[in-house]
Each structure stands twice: as C-alpha cells, then as structure tokens.
Scaffold this motif. Structure first.
Motif, PDB file in Angstrom:
ATOM      1  N   THR A  69      76.475  66.631  64.158  1.00 24.93           N
ATOM      2  CA  THR A  69      77.744  67.250  63.765  1.00 24.93           C
ATOM      3  C   THR A  69      78.584  67.749  64.926  1.00 24.93           C
ATOM      4  O   THR A  69      79.788  67.990  64.760  1.00 24.93           O
ATOM      5  CB  THR A  69      77.486  68.441  62.820  1.00 24.93           C
ATOM      6  OG1 THR A  69      76.724  69.436  63.528  1.00 24.93           O
ATOM      7  CG2 THR A  69      76.735  67.994  61.580  1.00 24.93           C
TER       8      THR A  69
ATOM      9  N   TYR B  82      78.150  70.669  66.250  1.00 25.37           N
ATOM     10  CA  TYR B  82      78.036  72.120  66.285  1.00 25.37           C
ATOM     11  C   TYR B  82      76.815  72.523  67.113  1.00 25.37           C
ATOM     12  O   TYR B  82      75.841  71.778  67.201  1.00 25.37           O
ATOM     13  CB  TYR B  82      77.885  72.692  64.870  1.00 25.37           C
ATOM     14  CG  TYR B  82      79.152  72.666  64.052  1.00 25.37           C
ATOM     15  CD1 TYR B  82      80.172  73.582  64.289  1.00 25.37           C
ATOM     16  CD2 TYR B  82      79.331  71.731  63.032  1.00 25.37           C
ATOM     17  CE1 TYR B  82      81.340  73.565  63.542  1.00 25.37           C
ATOM     18  CE2 TYR B  82      80.491  71.698  62.288  1.00 25.37           C
ATOM     19  CZ  TYR B  82      81.497  72.624  62.541  1.00 25.37           C
ATOM     20  OH  TYR B  82      82.653  72.598  61.805  1.00 25.37           O
TER      21      TYR B  82
ATOM     22  N   VAL C 224      74.593  68.013  56.760  1.00 26.92           N
ATOM     23  CA  VAL C 224      75.434  67.297  57.719  1.00 26.92           C
ATOM     24  C   VAL C 224      76.782  66.989  57.076  1.00 26.92           C
ATOM     25  O   VAL C 224      77.847  67.188  57.681  1.00 26.92           O
ATOM     26  CB  VAL C 224      74.749  65.998  58.190  1.00 26.92           C
ATOM     27  CG1 VAL C 224      75.690  65.178  59.079  1.00 26.92           C
ATOM     28  CG2 VAL C 224      73.458  66.331  58.932  1.00 26.92           C
TER      29      VAL C 224
ATOM     30  N   LEU D 232      78.905  70.179  56.803  1.00 26.00           N
ATOM     31  CA  LEU D 232      79.420  70.641  58.092  1.00 26.00           C
ATOM     32  C   LEU D 232      80.620  69.818  58.546  1.00 26.00           C
ATOM     33  O   LEU D 232      81.581  70.352  59.109  1.00 26.00           O
ATOM     34  CB  LEU D 232      78.311  70.609  59.145  1.00 26.00           C
ATOM     35  CG  LEU D 232      77.275  71.727  59.024  1.00 26.00           C
ATOM     36  CD1 LEU D 232      76.067  71.444  59.906  1.00 26.00           C
ATOM     37  CD2 LEU D 232      77.899  73.078  59.394  1.00 26.00           C
ATOM     38  N   HIS D 233      80.570  68.515  58.293  1.00 17.97           N
ATOM     39  CA  HIS D 233      81.735  67.678  58.601  1.00 17.97           C
ATOM     40  C   HIS D 233      82.922  68.091  57.733  1.00 17.97           C
ATOM     41  O   HIS D 233      84.071  68.146  58.210  1.00 17.97           O
ATOM     42  CB  HIS D 233      81.401  66.201  58.382  1.00 17.97           C
ATOM     43  CG  HIS D 233      80.575  65.591  59.473  1.00 17.97           C
ATOM     44  ND1 HIS D 233      80.981  65.563  60.783  1.00 17.97           N
ATOM     45  CD2 HIS D 233      79.358  64.972  59.441  1.00 17.97           C
ATOM     46  CE1 HIS D 233      80.063  64.959  61.524  1.00 17.97           C
ATOM     47  NE2 HIS D 233      79.069  64.588  60.737  1.00 17.97           N
TER      48      HIS D 233
ATOM     49  N   ARG E  36      84.441  71.279  59.076  1.00 20.43           N
ATOM     50  CA  ARG E  36      85.275  71.055  60.254  1.00 20.43           C
ATOM     51  C   ARG E  36      86.671  70.586  59.841  1.00 20.43           C
ATOM     52  O   ARG E  36      87.682  71.070  60.358  1.00 20.43           O
ATOM     53  CB  ARG E  36      84.629  70.030  61.190  1.00 20.43           C
ATOM     54  CG  ARG E  36      85.536  69.673  62.378  1.00 20.43           C
ATOM     55  CD  ARG E  36      84.886  68.736  63.366  1.00 20.43           C
ATOM     56  NE  ARG E  36      84.001  69.487  64.268  1.00 20.43           N
ATOM     57  CZ  ARG E  36      82.685  69.368  64.287  1.00 20.43           C
ATOM     58  NH1 ARG E  36      82.076  68.536  63.464  1.00 20.43           N
ATOM     59  NH2 ARG E  36      81.960  70.083  65.121  1.00 20.43           N
TER      60      ARG E  36
END
Length: 234
Positions: free
Chosen positions: A11, A13, A45, A48-49, A52
């Motif tokens: 990711t 991060y 995952v 988290l994308h 963003r």
C-alpha cells in the motif's frame, strides 16, 4: 494472511501508519496469530487504497470519519453519508467556475472603452451614473452582499463612498446580471474573486484549482466502489 510489513509494501503506508489507521477504525481490526502478531487480509489492502483515494478527495480528517462511520451506521445512513461527499467537491468546482466568470468580466473591462475611474472612491450618484444604473439598484446589491461601500460622515449624516474594490464588484455585478446571472450566482462569483485576493495571476490559479478538483473527483469515484462494498458487508 499478510503481515503488517507485507501490507505496508502493498500500500505504500508505513507500518506505524497502518497500526494507527487500524486503531482509528479506518480499516477493520486485524486478526492475531498465536504469537500475537497482526494478520491482515486482502480486504485491508483494498480498504487502505480506498482510504488514500478518499483522503485525496475530501481530506484525511473527513476520510477517516467516513470510513469509520460507514462500518457502524445503518445501511441507509451509511449510504447517505457517502452520497453526500461529492457535494463539497461540486461546490468547490462551482466556486472556481464562478470566479473564472467574474475574471472574464474584469479582463473585458480592461480591454473595453469603459470610462476609467478617475478617483480612488466614488459616491453612489457617481457610480450609478458611470454604470447606467439607479442608485436604488446599488443599494439593493449592497443589501444582497454584492457590494460593500464605506460609510463617511457628512454634515447631514453619513454617505456611501465606493472604494476601488467596490467599484470593481459593481462592474462585475452589472456585467453578470446583464448576462442573465441570478443574484445567488453573482454573489458566488464575487465571493470567489474576493477569495483570490490577488487576481494578477488568477487565471492560472483557477485553471490549476479546477484541474486539482477534477483529480479529486476521480479519486472519489475510485474510492466509491470500495465504500459501497464496505457498507454492503458491514
């Protein structure tokens, strides 16, 4: 299952950021292996994308709130929250477009044979004559928040004096009203131009702003599908 390091690699991060976002409820709580280490899945995952993209679109604070809230709210409320997110971006786009419309008026004024302003201020009579308007129209525009004249004391009371900024706003208002813009749209344009502070390089500023808003809108579209999945599965 994935380790926190693997998720960080997938990711972009940091390990600490992932732990913080888990603690804040942006992503689901990770499972724990017998040794106590966190174990993540593909949905972490994915989320988290999505975060963003959502943070790019509406800012990290609102993005964190939205991703945390949609996991806890009833379906109807969660869906309503997400559907409301594009409204702010659309408002920002409208502001930029209104500012660009007002800017065109300013530029047109500079290239026409309009009578130049001979003084730093004008009385309401001088300004109404210069624009071919009734004084009552200028007073109405003042009440509507389109113009802000100064007040000066005279022997008979107080009188309006229009500084250069107010004269500019009056010219913009006159042109936009003649072009068919309603009072709310003119107010939006005037406010947007005032927010630019310096209109010297404002065309580039506005073009860049509109480009940024478009990128944020695309980021929101990318996040929307995942947000819908989260709502559906919660």
């Amino acid at each position: 299952m994935l380790t926190v390091t693997a998720v960080a690699t997938a990711t972009g991060y940091s390990v600490q950021q992932i732990r913080d976002l888990e603690r804040l409820g942006v992503i689901p709580t990770a499972m724990r292996a017998p040794n106590g280490y966190r174990q993540f899945g593909a949905d972490h995952v994915r989320d988290l994308h999505a975060y963003r993209d959502l943070a790019e679109a509406v800012g990290p604070v609102e993005a964190r709130h939205a991703m945390r809230a949609i996991r806890a709210l009833p379906l109807a409320e969660a869906a309503s929250l997400i559907c409301a997110l594009p409204a702010r971006l659309e408002w920002e786009r409208d502001q930029a477009l209104a500012a660009r419309a007002a800017l065109r008026v300013i530029e047109a004024e500079a290239t026409t044979d309009a009578e130049p302003v001979a003084a730093d201020t004008m009385t309401i009579t001088e300004l109404s004559r210069a624009l071919g308007l009734r004084a009552s129209t200028l007073r109405f525009w003042e009440q509507a928040g389109l113009l802000t004249p100064d007040r000066v004391e005279t022997r008979s009371g107080s009188a309006r004096r229009y500084p250069l900024i107010a004269i500019r706003d009056a010219r913009i208002t006159t042109a936009l009203r003649a072009a068919g813009y309603g009072i709310p749209e003119v107010r939006q344009a005037i406010t947007a131009i005032r927010d630019l502070h310096d209109v010297g390089d404002s065309r580039t500023t506005l073009d860049n702003r509109l480009h940024t808003i478009a990128r944020r809108q695309l980021a929101l579209l990318r996040a929307a599908a995942v947000l819908a999945e989260i709502i559906r599965d919660s």
